[in-house]
Design a protein around this motif. Structure first.
Motif, short mmCIF file in Angstrom:
data_model
loop_
_atom_site.label_atom_id
_atom_site.label_comp_id
_atom_site.label_asym_id
_atom_site.label_seq_id
_atom_site.Cartn_x
_atom_site.Cartn_y
_atom_site.Cartn_z
N ALA A 292 7.16 43.00 15.53
CA ALA A 292 6.30 43.05 14.35
C ALA A 292 5.68 44.44 14.17
O ALA A 292 5.59 44.95 13.05
CB ALA A 292 5.21 41.98 14.44
N GLN A 293 5.26 45.07 15.27
CA GLN A 293 4.70 46.42 15.19
C GLN A 293 5.75 47.42 14.74
O GLN A 293 5.48 48.29 13.90
CB GLN A 293 4.10 46.83 16.53
N ARG A 294 6.95 47.30 15.30
CA ARG A 294 8.04 48.20 14.90
C ARG A 294 8.29 48.10 13.40
O ARG A 294 8.43 49.10 12.70
CB ARG A 294 9.32 47.88 15.66
N LYS A 295 8.36 46.86 12.92
CA LYS A 295 8.61 46.64 11.50
C LYS A 295 7.49 47.23 10.65
O LYS A 295 7.74 47.90 9.64
CB LYS A 295 8.76 45.15 11.21
N ALA A 296 6.24 47.03 11.05
CA ALA A 296 5.10 47.56 10.31
C ALA A 296 5.12 49.09 10.30
O ALA A 296 4.84 49.72 9.27
CB ALA A 296 3.79 47.05 10.92
N ILE A 297 5.45 49.69 11.44
CA ILE A 297 5.52 51.16 11.53
C ILE A 297 6.64 51.69 10.65
O ILE A 297 6.47 52.68 9.93
CB ILE A 297 5.69 51.60 13.01
N GLU A 298 7.79 51.03 10.68
CA GLU A 298 8.91 51.46 9.85
C GLU A 298 8.57 51.36 8.37
O GLU A 298 8.91 52.26 7.60
CB GLU A 298 10.16 50.65 10.19
N GLN A 299 7.90 50.29 7.97
CA GLN A 299 7.51 50.15 6.57
C GLN A 299 6.47 51.19 6.18
O GLN A 299 6.55 51.78 5.11
CB GLN A 299 6.99 48.74 6.30
N ALA A 300 5.49 51.42 7.03
CA ALA A 300 4.43 52.37 6.72
C ALA A 300 4.94 53.82 6.70
O ALA A 300 4.46 54.63 5.90
CB ALA A 300 3.30 52.24 7.73
N SER A 301 5.90 54.13 7.55
CA SER A 301 6.35 55.51 7.67
C SER A 301 7.66 55.79 6.94
O SER A 301 8.05 56.95 6.79
CB SER A 301 6.52 55.89 9.15
N ASP A 302 8.35 54.74 6.51
CA ASP A 302 9.67 54.88 5.89
C ASP A 302 10.62 55.63 6.82
O ASP A 302 11.44 56.43 6.39
CB ASP A 302 9.56 55.58 4.53
N THR A 303 10.44 55.38 8.12
CA THR A 303 11.25 56.02 9.16
C THR A 303 11.57 54.99 10.22
O THR A 303 10.72 54.19 10.58
CB THR A 303 10.47 57.19 9.80
N ARG A 304 12.77 55.03 10.73
CA ARG A 304 13.18 54.07 11.73
C ARG A 304 12.53 54.35 13.09
O ARG A 304 12.39 55.50 13.50
CB ARG A 304 14.70 54.10 11.89
N VAL A 305 12.14 53.29 13.79
CA VAL A 305 11.59 53.40 15.14
C VAL A 305 12.74 53.16 16.11
O VAL A 305 13.31 52.07 16.13
CB VAL A 305 10.46 52.37 15.38
N TYR A 306 13.08 54.16 16.91
CA TYR A 306 14.16 54.03 17.88
C TYR A 306 13.66 53.69 19.27
O TYR A 306 14.39 53.16 20.08
CB TYR A 306 14.97 55.34 17.95
N ASN A 307 12.42 54.04 19.54
CA ASN A 307 11.88 53.89 20.88
C ASN A 307 10.70 52.93 20.87
O ASN A 307 9.68 53.22 20.25
CB ASN A 307 11.45 55.25 21.43
#
Length: 181
Positions: free
Chosen positions: A52-67
Protein backbone atom coordinates in the motif's frame (compact mmCIF):
# COMPACT_ATOMS: atom_id res chain seq x y z
CA UNK A 1 42.99 -6.26 -50.12
CA UNK A 2 41.11 -7.50 -47.04
CA UNK A 3 37.46 -8.38 -47.39
CA UNK A 4 34.95 -6.56 -45.13
CA UNK A 5 34.58 -9.72 -43.06
CA UNK A 6 38.32 -10.12 -42.64
CA UNK A 7 39.34 -10.99 -39.07
CA UNK A 8 42.14 -8.42 -39.38
CA UNK A 9 39.58 -5.63 -39.48
CA UNK A 10 37.34 -7.03 -36.74
CA UNK A 11 40.07 -7.98 -34.23
CA UNK A 12 41.17 -4.41 -33.39
CA UNK A 13 37.58 -3.44 -32.66
CA UNK A 14 37.21 -6.38 -30.30
CA UNK A 15 40.42 -5.52 -28.51
CA UNK A 16 39.69 -1.80 -28.16
CA UNK A 17 39.04 -0.90 -24.54
CA UNK A 18 35.57 0.13 -23.53
CA UNK A 19 35.89 3.47 -21.80
CA UNK A 20 33.83 3.74 -18.63
CA UNK A 21 34.01 6.90 -16.59
CA UNK A 22 33.26 5.96 -13.02
CA UNK A 23 34.07 8.25 -10.17
CA UNK A 24 33.28 8.09 -6.50
CA UNK A 25 32.99 11.63 -5.22
CA UNK A 26 31.84 11.13 -1.65
CA UNK A 27 31.41 8.26 0.77
CA UNK A 28 28.13 7.94 2.66
CA UNK A 29 29.80 9.30 5.79
CA UNK A 30 31.24 12.31 3.95
CA UNK A 31 27.87 13.10 2.38
CA UNK A 32 26.19 12.89 5.78
CA UNK A 33 28.61 15.48 7.17
CA UNK A 34 28.10 17.74 4.16
CA UNK A 35 24.30 17.54 4.15
CA UNK A 36 23.69 17.62 7.91
CA UNK A 37 26.78 19.39 9.31
CA UNK A 38 25.14 20.05 12.71
CA UNK A 39 24.37 16.35 13.30
CA UNK A 40 26.44 14.54 15.89
CA UNK A 41 25.26 11.08 14.80
CA UNK A 42 23.31 9.24 12.15
CA UNK A 43 21.06 6.40 13.21
CA UNK A 44 20.09 3.79 10.61
CA UNK A 45 16.33 3.83 10.21
CA UNK A 46 14.91 0.50 9.05
CA UNK A 47 12.11 0.99 6.54
CA UNK A 48 10.28 -1.74 4.66
CA UNK A 49 7.57 -0.39 2.41
CA UNK A 50 4.26 -2.21 2.33
CA UNK A 51 2.44 -2.78 -0.95
CA UNK A 52 0.00 0.00 0.00
CA UNK A 53 2.86 2.41 0.78
CA UNK A 54 4.59 1.59 -2.50
CA UNK A 55 1.38 2.26 -4.40
CA UNK A 56 0.80 5.56 -2.56
CA UNK A 57 4.39 6.67 -3.23
CA UNK A 58 4.13 5.75 -6.90
CA UNK A 59 0.87 7.68 -7.25
CA UNK A 60 2.19 10.71 -5.39
CA UNK A 61 5.50 10.82 -7.25
CA UNK A 62 4.45 9.46 -10.65
CA UNK A 63 7.59 7.34 -10.40
CA UNK A 64 7.98 3.62 -9.93
CA UNK A 65 9.32 2.29 -6.61
CA UNK A 66 11.90 -0.43 -7.28
CA UNK A 67 13.28 -0.82 -3.79
CA UNK A 68 11.01 -1.70 -0.87
CA UNK A 69 13.85 -1.13 1.60
CA UNK A 70 15.23 2.38 1.08
CA UNK A 71 18.53 3.20 2.77
CA UNK A 72 17.75 5.88 5.30
CA UNK A 73 19.30 7.33 8.45
CA UNK A 74 18.01 9.82 10.99
CA UNK A 75 20.34 12.76 11.37
CA UNK A 76 20.48 13.54 15.08
CA UNK A 77 21.81 16.39 17.18
CA UNK A 78 21.53 15.26 20.78
CA UNK A 79 17.91 14.08 21.14
CA UNK A 80 16.67 16.21 18.24
CA UNK A 81 15.93 14.71 14.82
CA UNK A 82 17.31 17.13 12.23
CA UNK A 83 15.95 15.14 9.33
CA UNK A 84 16.44 12.04 7.23
CA UNK A 85 19.36 11.12 5.02
CA UNK A 86 18.70 8.81 2.05
CA UNK A 87 21.10 6.98 -0.25
CA UNK A 88 19.50 5.92 -3.51
CA UNK A 89 20.35 4.93 -7.05
CA UNK A 90 18.81 5.88 -10.38
CA UNK A 91 19.84 5.02 -13.91
CA UNK A 92 21.61 7.68 -15.90
CA UNK A 93 21.58 6.45 -19.47
CA UNK A 94 23.21 3.05 -19.04
CA UNK A 95 24.63 2.94 -15.53
CA UNK A 96 23.56 3.75 -11.98
CA UNK A 97 24.05 7.12 -10.36
CA UNK A 98 24.32 6.85 -6.58
CA UNK A 99 23.19 9.96 -4.78
CA UNK A 100 22.30 11.17 -1.31
CA UNK A 101 19.28 13.26 -0.38
CA UNK A 102 18.81 15.15 2.88
CA UNK A 103 15.26 15.98 3.93
CA UNK A 104 14.73 18.18 6.97
CA UNK A 105 12.35 17.26 9.77
CA UNK A 106 9.96 19.80 8.16
CA UNK A 107 9.99 17.72 4.94
CA UNK A 108 12.05 20.03 2.70
CA UNK A 109 15.17 19.19 0.73
CA UNK A 110 18.30 20.28 2.58
CA UNK A 111 20.62 19.08 -0.17
CA UNK A 112 21.52 16.58 -2.86
CA UNK A 113 25.00 15.11 -3.35
CA UNK A 114 26.26 12.78 -6.06
CA UNK A 115 28.18 9.95 -4.42
CA UNK A 116 29.14 7.90 -7.45
CA UNK A 117 28.73 8.58 -11.16
CA UNK A 118 29.42 5.84 -13.70
CA UNK A 119 28.24 7.33 -16.99
CA UNK A 120 30.40 8.69 -19.80
CA UNK A 121 28.18 11.78 -20.19
CA UNK A 122 25.95 13.86 -17.97
CA UNK A 123 28.34 14.37 -15.06
CA UNK A 124 27.24 18.03 -15.03
CA UNK A 125 24.53 17.00 -12.55
CA UNK A 126 27.29 17.33 -9.95
CA UNK A 127 27.36 21.09 -10.49
CA UNK A 128 26.28 22.84 -7.27
CA UNK A 129 24.10 25.25 -9.25
CA UNK A 130 22.04 22.43 -10.77
CA UNK A 131 21.67 20.55 -7.47
CA UNK A 132 20.71 23.77 -5.66
CA UNK A 133 17.43 23.82 -7.61
CA UNK A 134 16.13 21.15 -5.21
CA UNK A 135 16.78 23.14 -2.02
CA UNK A 136 13.60 23.86 -0.09
CA UNK A 137 11.42 21.62 -2.29
CA UNK A 138 8.90 19.41 -0.54
CA UNK A 139 6.39 16.73 -1.50
CA UNK A 140 3.85 19.41 -2.48
CA UNK A 141 6.18 20.84 -5.13
CA UNK A 142 6.10 19.49 -8.68
CA UNK A 143 9.85 18.69 -8.79
CA UNK A 144 9.59 18.10 -12.53
CA UNK A 145 12.35 18.45 -15.08
CA UNK A 146 11.58 21.32 -17.44
CA UNK A 147 9.04 22.77 -15.03
CA UNK A 148 10.79 23.80 -11.82
CA UNK A 149 14.05 21.90 -12.35
CA UNK A 150 16.06 23.03 -15.37
CA UNK A 151 17.64 20.52 -17.71
CA UNK A 152 21.31 20.43 -18.68
CA UNK A 153 21.91 19.88 -22.40
CA UNK A 154 23.86 16.66 -22.84
CA UNK A 155 22.76 15.36 -19.45
CA UNK A 156 19.02 15.04 -20.00
CA UNK A 157 18.61 11.45 -18.82
CA UNK A 158 20.75 11.99 -15.73
CA UNK A 159 18.78 15.15 -14.92
CA UNK A 160 15.42 13.47 -15.50
CA UNK A 161 16.18 10.36 -13.48
CA UNK A 162 17.74 12.24 -10.56
CA UNK A 163 14.76 14.59 -10.51
CA UNK A 164 12.39 11.60 -10.50
CA UNK A 165 14.41 10.01 -7.70
CA UNK A 166 14.23 13.12 -5.53
CA UNK A 167 10.48 13.38 -6.12
CA UNK A 168 10.05 9.70 -5.19
CA UNK A 169 12.07 10.08 -1.98
CA UNK A 170 10.11 13.19 -1.01
CA UNK A 171 6.92 11.13 -1.42
CA UNK A 172 8.52 8.29 0.56
CA UNK A 173 9.43 10.66 3.36
CA UNK A 174 5.92 12.04 3.52
CA UNK A 175 4.22 8.63 3.34
CA UNK A 176 6.44 6.80 5.80
CA UNK A 177 8.73 9.03 7.86
CA UNK A 178 7.12 12.44 8.29
CA UNK A 179 4.82 11.29 11.09
CA UNK A 180 7.47 9.23 12.90
CA UNK A 181 9.65 10.64 15.67
Amino acid sequence: MASPSSPWLVAPALLAPIVVHAAQYLSVEQAQRVLFPAADRYEPHSVTLTAAQRKAIEQASDTRVYNSRPKVWQAMQGDTVLGHFFVDQVYGKHEFITYALAITSEGTVAGVEILEYRETHGYQVRQPRWRAQFLGKDADDAVKLGRDIQNISGATLSCRHLTDGVRRLLATHRAVLASQP
